[in-house]
Write a protein that holds these residues in place. Structure first.
Motif, PDB file in Angstrom:
ATOM      1  N   ALA A 152      21.794  21.447  36.796  1.00  0.00           N
ATOM      2  CA  ALA A 152      22.792  20.569  37.397  1.00  0.00           C
ATOM      3  C   ALA A 152      22.159  19.206  37.652  1.00  0.00           C
ATOM      4  CB  ALA A 152      23.312  21.171  38.696  1.00  0.00           C
ATOM      5  N   THR A 153      23.002  18.214  37.940  1.00  0.00           N
ATOM      6  CA  THR A 153      22.522  16.870  38.256  1.00  0.00           C
ATOM      7  C   THR A 153      22.864  16.557  39.705  1.00  0.00           C
ATOM      8  OG1 THR A 153      22.861  16.161  35.965  1.00  0.00           O
ATOM      9  CG2 THR A 153      22.626  14.435  37.627  1.00  0.00           C
ATOM     10  N   TYR A 154      21.845  16.174  40.479  1.00  0.00           N
ATOM     11  CA  TYR A 154      22.021  15.821  41.891  1.00  0.00           C
ATOM     12  C   TYR A 154      21.911  14.299  42.013  1.00  0.00           C
ATOM     13  CZ  TYR A 154      21.715  20.693  43.414  1.00  0.00           C
ATOM     14  OH  TYR A 154      21.963  22.023  43.635  1.00  0.00           O
ATOM     15  N   ILE A 155      23.033  13.659  42.325  1.00  0.00           N
ATOM     16  CA  ILE A 155      23.058  12.204  42.448  1.00  0.00           C
ATOM     17  C   ILE A 155      22.991  11.842  43.922  1.00  0.00           C
ATOM     18  CG2 ILE A 155      24.313  10.092  41.898  1.00  0.00           C
ATOM     19  CD1 ILE A 155      25.763  11.682  39.700  1.00  0.00           C
ATOM     20  N   GLN A 156      21.884  11.251  44.324  1.00  0.00           N
ATOM     21  CA  GLN A 156      21.679  10.852  45.718  1.00  0.00           C
ATOM     22  C   GLN A 156      22.082   9.388  45.874  1.00  0.00           C
ATOM     23  OE1 GLN A 156      17.499  11.678  46.140  1.00  0.00           O
ATOM     24  NE2 GLN A 156      17.825  13.862  46.552  1.00  0.00           N
ATOM     25  N   ALA A 157      23.192   9.159  46.573  1.00  0.00           N
ATOM     26  CA  ALA A 157      23.767   7.819  46.667  1.00  0.00           C
ATOM     27  C   ALA A 157      23.649   7.272  48.083  1.00  0.00           C
ATOM     28  CB  ALA A 157      25.231   7.839  46.250  1.00  0.00           C
ATOM     29  N   GLY A 158      23.190   6.031  48.199  1.00  0.00           N
ATOM     30  CA  GLY A 158      23.122   5.384  49.500  1.00  0.00           C
ATOM     31  C   GLY A 158      24.495   5.245  50.124  1.00  0.00           C
ATOM     32  N   ASN A 159      25.483   4.906  49.291  1.00  0.00           N
ATOM     33  CA  ASN A 159      26.881   4.833  49.729  1.00  0.00           C
ATOM     34  C   ASN A 159      27.756   5.537  48.696  1.00  0.00           C
ATOM     35  OD1 ASN A 159      26.558   3.103  52.083  1.00  0.00           O
ATOM     36  ND2 ASN A 159      26.178   1.428  50.637  1.00  0.00           N
ATOM     37  N   LEU A 160      28.880   6.046  49.147  1.00  0.00           N
ATOM     38  CA  LEU A 160      29.873   6.656  48.256  1.00  0.00           C
ATOM     39  C   LEU A 160      31.257   6.146  48.631  1.00  0.00           C
ATOM     40  CD1 LEU A 160      30.782   8.776  46.094  1.00  0.00           C
ATOM     41  CD2 LEU A 160      31.007  10.407  47.994  1.00  0.00           C
ATOM     42  N   ILE A 161      31.968   5.648  47.623  1.00  0.00           N
ATOM     43  CA  ILE A 161      33.385   5.323  47.785  1.00  0.00           C
ATOM     44  C   ILE A 161      34.166   6.426  47.073  1.00  0.00           C
ATOM     45  CG2 ILE A 161      35.231   3.690  47.227  1.00  0.00           C
ATOM     46  CD1 ILE A 161      33.111   1.453  47.283  1.00  0.00           C
ATOM     47  N   PRO A 162      34.693   7.413  47.817  1.00  0.00           N
ATOM     48  CA  PRO A 162      35.430   8.502  47.155  1.00  0.00           C
ATOM     49  C   PRO A 162      36.724   8.023  46.511  1.00  0.00           C
ATOM     50  CG  PRO A 162      34.789   9.102  49.401  1.00  0.00           C
ATOM     51  CD  PRO A 162      34.574   7.628  49.265  1.00  0.00           C
ATOM     52  N   ALA A 163      37.308   6.938  47.059  1.00  0.00           N
ATOM     53  CA  ALA A 163      38.523   6.279  46.557  1.00  0.00           C
ATOM     54  C   ALA A 163      39.804   7.051  46.839  1.00  0.00           C
ATOM     55  CB  ALA A 163      38.415   5.963  45.058  1.00  0.00           C
ATOM     56  N   ASP A 164      39.702   8.177  47.560  1.00  0.00           N
ATOM     57  CA  ASP A 164      40.924   8.870  47.979  1.00  0.00           C
ATOM     58  C   ASP A 164      41.538   8.213  49.216  1.00  0.00           C
ATOM     59  OD1 ASP A 164      38.861   9.624  49.650  1.00  0.00           O
ATOM     60  OD2 ASP A 164      39.419  11.731  49.743  1.00  0.00           O
ATOM     61  N   SER A 165      40.770   7.291  49.819  1.00  0.00           N
ATOM     62  CA  SER A 165      41.228   6.516  50.973  1.00  0.00           C
ATOM     63  C   SER A 165      40.367   5.254  51.031  1.00  0.00           C
ATOM     64  CB  SER A 165      41.076   7.334  52.260  1.00  0.00           C
ATOM     65  OG  SER A 165      39.697   7.541  52.545  1.00  0.00           O
ATOM     66  N   ASP A 166      40.426   4.545  52.151  1.00  0.00           N
ATOM     67  CA  ASP A 166      39.629   3.327  52.296  1.00  0.00           C
ATOM     68  C   ASP A 166      38.217   3.593  52.822  1.00  0.00           C
ATOM     69  OD1 ASP A 166      41.872   2.025  51.485  1.00  0.00           O
ATOM     70  OD2 ASP A 166      42.302   1.039  53.395  1.00  0.00           O
ATOM     71  N   LYS A 167      37.850   4.844  52.997  1.00  0.00           N
ATOM     72  CA  LYS A 167      36.582   5.165  53.663  1.00  0.00           C
ATOM     73  C   LYS A 167      35.373   4.901  52.767  1.00  0.00           C
ATOM     74  CE  LYS A 167      36.714  10.076  52.357  1.00  0.00           C
ATOM     75  NZ  LYS A 167      36.935  11.439  52.838  1.00  0.00           N
ATOM     76  N   LEU A 168      34.246   4.652  53.437  1.00  0.00           N
ATOM     77  CA  LEU A 168      32.944   4.512  52.793  1.00  0.00           C
ATOM     78  C   LEU A 168      32.015   5.523  53.455  1.00  0.00           C
ATOM     79  CD1 LEU A 168      30.955   2.813  50.935  1.00  0.00           C
ATOM     80  CD2 LEU A 168      30.430   1.526  53.027  1.00  0.00           C
ATOM     81  N   MET A 169      31.353   6.343  52.648  1.00  0.00           N
ATOM     82  CA  MET A 169      30.411   7.331  53.164  1.00  0.00           C
ATOM     83  C   MET A 169      28.984   6.868  52.885  1.00  0.00           C
ATOM     84  SD  MET A 169      32.411  10.724  51.722  1.00  0.00           S
ATOM     85  CE  MET A 169      31.240  11.892  52.458  1.00  0.00           C
ATOM     86  N   SER A 170      28.052   7.241  53.765  1.00  0.00           N
ATOM     87  CA  SER A 170      26.649   6.863  53.599  1.00  0.00           C
ATOM     88  C   SER A 170      25.783   8.100  53.389  1.00  0.00           C
ATOM     89  CB  SER A 170      26.157   6.097  54.828  1.00  0.00           C
ATOM     90  OG  SER A 170      26.887   4.908  55.006  1.00  0.00           O
ATOM     91  N   GLU A 171      24.735   7.936  52.596  1.00  0.00           N
ATOM     92  CA  GLU A 171      23.752   8.983  52.320  1.00  0.00           C
ATOM     93  C   GLU A 171      24.430  10.295  51.914  1.00  0.00           C
ATOM     94  OE1 GLU A 171      20.905   9.316  55.467  1.00  0.00           O
ATOM     95  OE2 GLU A 171      20.281   7.226  55.298  1.00  0.00           O
ATOM     96  N   VAL A 172      24.859  10.299  50.667  1.00  0.00           N
ATOM     97  CA  VAL A 172      25.631  11.419  50.121  1.00  0.00           C
ATOM     98  C   VAL A 172      24.975  11.905  48.835  1.00  0.00           C
ATOM     99  CG1 VAL A 172      27.890  12.103  49.200  1.00  0.00           C
ATOM    100  CG2 VAL A 172      27.760  10.520  51.125  1.00  0.00           C
ATOM    101  N   THR A 173      25.071  13.198  48.580  1.00  0.00           N
ATOM    102  CA  THR A 173      24.630  13.763  47.310  1.00  0.00           C
ATOM    103  C   THR A 173      25.827  14.369  46.597  1.00  0.00           C
ATOM    104  OG1 THR A 173      22.452  14.302  48.223  1.00  0.00           O
ATOM    105  CG2 THR A 173      23.082  15.395  46.164  1.00  0.00           C
ATOM    106  N   VAL A 174      26.047  13.925  45.369  1.00  0.00           N
ATOM    107  CA  VAL A 174      27.119  14.475  44.527  1.00  0.00           C
ATOM    108  C   VAL A 174      26.464  15.333  43.454  1.00  0.00           C
ATOM    109  CG1 VAL A 174      28.995  13.937  42.934  1.00  0.00           C
ATOM    110  CG2 VAL A 174      28.626  12.508  44.970  1.00  0.00           C
ATOM    111  N   VAL A 175      26.886  16.586  43.375  1.00  0.00           N
ATOM    112  CA  VAL A 175      26.310  17.524  42.415  1.00  0.00           C
ATOM    113  C   VAL A 175      27.256  17.665  41.227  1.00  0.00           C
ATOM    114  CG1 VAL A 175      25.376  19.836  42.053  1.00  0.00           C
ATOM    115  CG2 VAL A 175      25.226  18.773  44.315  1.00  0.00           C
ATOM    116  N   VAL A 176      26.698  17.472  40.046  1.00  0.00           N
ATOM    117  CA  VAL A 176      27.474  17.576  38.809  1.00  0.00           C
ATOM    118  C   VAL A 176      26.988  18.787  38.031  1.00  0.00           C
ATOM    119  CG1 VAL A 176      28.001  16.458  36.607  1.00  0.00           C
ATOM    120  CG2 VAL A 176      27.881  15.104  38.713  1.00  0.00           C
ATOM    121  N   ASP A 177      27.904  19.647  37.688  1.00  0.00           N
ATOM    122  CA  ASP A 177      27.590  20.860  36.924  1.00  0.00           C
ATOM    123  C   ASP A 177      28.439  20.846  35.660  1.00  0.00           C
ATOM    124  OD1 ASP A 177      26.749  23.303  36.044  1.00  0.00           O
ATOM    125  OD2 ASP A 177      27.263  24.397  37.869  1.00  0.00           O
ATOM    126  N   GLY A 178      27.801  20.659  34.520  1.00  0.00           N
ATOM    127  CA  GLY A 178      28.566  20.508  33.283  1.00  0.00           C
ATOM    128  C   GLY A 178      29.311  19.195  33.293  1.00  0.00           C
TER     129      GLY A 178
END
Length: 431
Positions: free
Chosen positions: A22-48
């Protein structure tokens, strides 16, 4: 050498128990774009090709898993440009001769180059709103099969026009070579031909329908504003397209033509230069999207200042209409019209798409609104919110990143440093 059934079973068991990395993307900030929110220090895991997990904090997986360090970046969904012409690019006076000198294969090969530029600029999904020979259908198929690299393409193939209208491919030619193009070539007159043109686009492999409801800027024709379809023709196009599950994008500058189209039930208005308060009210009532393409307006206005760059029929239209679109976007946004991101790239250069973010913010949109226009609202416009447009588990791993925080400096959207599409990394920051 003879291999026993037992040996085959043992090898199969080893293969079945192997862990796919899998790929672990460690992001300082994340804009999920489902709302106006901004998240900090997030890891997004990609599988396939999908997003499998989202963690607060920096998480690592097993030894076989890949870690992507984007701690100094902001991660967001893959960007979506809802108005491009990916198999062509305007290069001044010579562009008007290309329809006489280029073949279908020439346009297709150009498209391969432009598609990759678009992808590397961070745009993992585009709508292609008009080509010459359905070459964007072949390009889309080649990308989907992994033959060439480029964004997901939802294409209208050849636009539908009326005789002499914007997107009639024989405009500006000598009468002896004009012929009489019909529905097969995307030119209609009357209800029956309107229906046939939609069905032909479906047969050709188009994903959606594009019509030119008013005159245009770059076509060699006098008016850039006049309505060019009758109400019954528009209704026939909309009704037929909906039967085939196709949305309808509408090129329009003049008020009357775009309002006829909105009342008929189209999906989006492109450019929309001469909208007014009544048009905004109508679009909100019908939940019609607006795709502004401010970049194109600016580009044609600047080029109109150059002697000989445009034919004399085109130059005054470019000089008049081009500068107005920024204000139209501002007014539409203030009125609460739904807005999706689009550039009309192919007028301006492919790969420069990110400039539209800067112009949208100049028009009064907040940076997060501009980014959501190119993510959430793009996916909504093409009915792909179940798969694309936000960073959520189960959705396709289309992800991009820029350095720093684009909510503080929207110009960063012109400098995408990380591009992933379908779980595959196409661009990453230098180590």
């Amino acid at each position: 050498m003879r291999v026993s059934i037992t040996s085959i079973a043992f090898i199969a068991s080893l293969i079945s128990t192997q862990t796919i990395a899998a790929t672990y993307i460690q992001a300082g900030n994340l804009i999920p774009a489902d709302s106006d929110k901004l998240m900090s220090e997030v890891t997004v895991v990609v599988d396939g090709d999908k997003i499998s997990e989202i963690h607060q904090g920096y998480v690592v997986g097993g030894e076989q898993d890949e870690v992507v360090d984007l701690k100094a970046h902001t991660l967001m969904p893959g960007l979506m440009d809802m108005h491009t012409h990916v198999t062509s690019q305007h290069n001044g006076p010579a562009s008007y001769m290309e329809r006489f000198t280029l073949n279908e294969a020439d346009y297709a090969i150009k498209g391969v180059q432009y598609a990759k530029r678009t992808l590397l600029a961070g745009f993992t999904t585009i709508r292609n709103l008009g080509d010459a020979y359905n070459e964007s259908v072949a390009l889309r198929n080649a990308i989907n099969k992994g033959i060439v690299e480029g964004p997901r393409i939802f294409t209208a193939a050849k636009s539908i026009a009326t005789t002499g209208g914007h997107a009639d491919p024989t405009n500006g030619t000598a009468k002896r070579i004009q012929g009489d193009p019909g529905p097969n070539e995307g030119v209609i007159n009357g209800v029956a031909q309107a229906r046939k043109a939609v069905r032909q686009r479906y047969k050709d492999g188009a994903d959606l329908i594009k019509i030119t409801a008013t005159g245009g800027v770059l076509s060699v024709a006098k008016s850039g504003q006049n309505p060019q379809f009758m109400n019954d023709e528009l209704q026939a196009i909309v009704d037929t397209a909906k039967d085939y599950g196709m949305t309808i994008a509408v090129h329009a500058h003049g008020k009357e033509g775009m309002e006829r189209a909105v009342k008929a039930g189209v999906t989006s208005i492109e450019h929309g230069t001469y909208m007014d308060k009544a048009t905004f009210k109508l679009m909100k009532k019908h939940k019609t999207y607006y795709v502004p393409t401010v970049m194109a307006g600016n580009w044609v206005a600047e080029k109109a200042k150059i002697d000989g760059f445009f034919p004399e029929l085109v130059r005054p239209k470019a000089a008049t209409i081009g500068p107005l679109i920024l204000q139209t976007l501002s007014d539409a946004h203030n009125a609460g019209v739904k807005i999706a991101f689009g550039t009309d790239s192919g007028v301006s250069a492919h790969g420069d798409n990110g400039l539209e973010f800067v112009l949208m913010v100049e028009a009064g949109m907040k940076p997060i609104e501009a980014i959501r226009a190119a993510t959430y609202h793009g996916a909504s416009l093409i009915n792909q919110l179940d798969n694309l447009g936000t960073v959520e588990t189960g959705k396709y791993a289309d992800l991009v990143a820029v350095e720093g925080n684009p909510l503080d400096d929207i110009k960063q959207m012109q400098h995408v440093t990380f591009v992933m599409k379908n779980g595959k990394i196409y661009k990453a920051p230098e180590a």
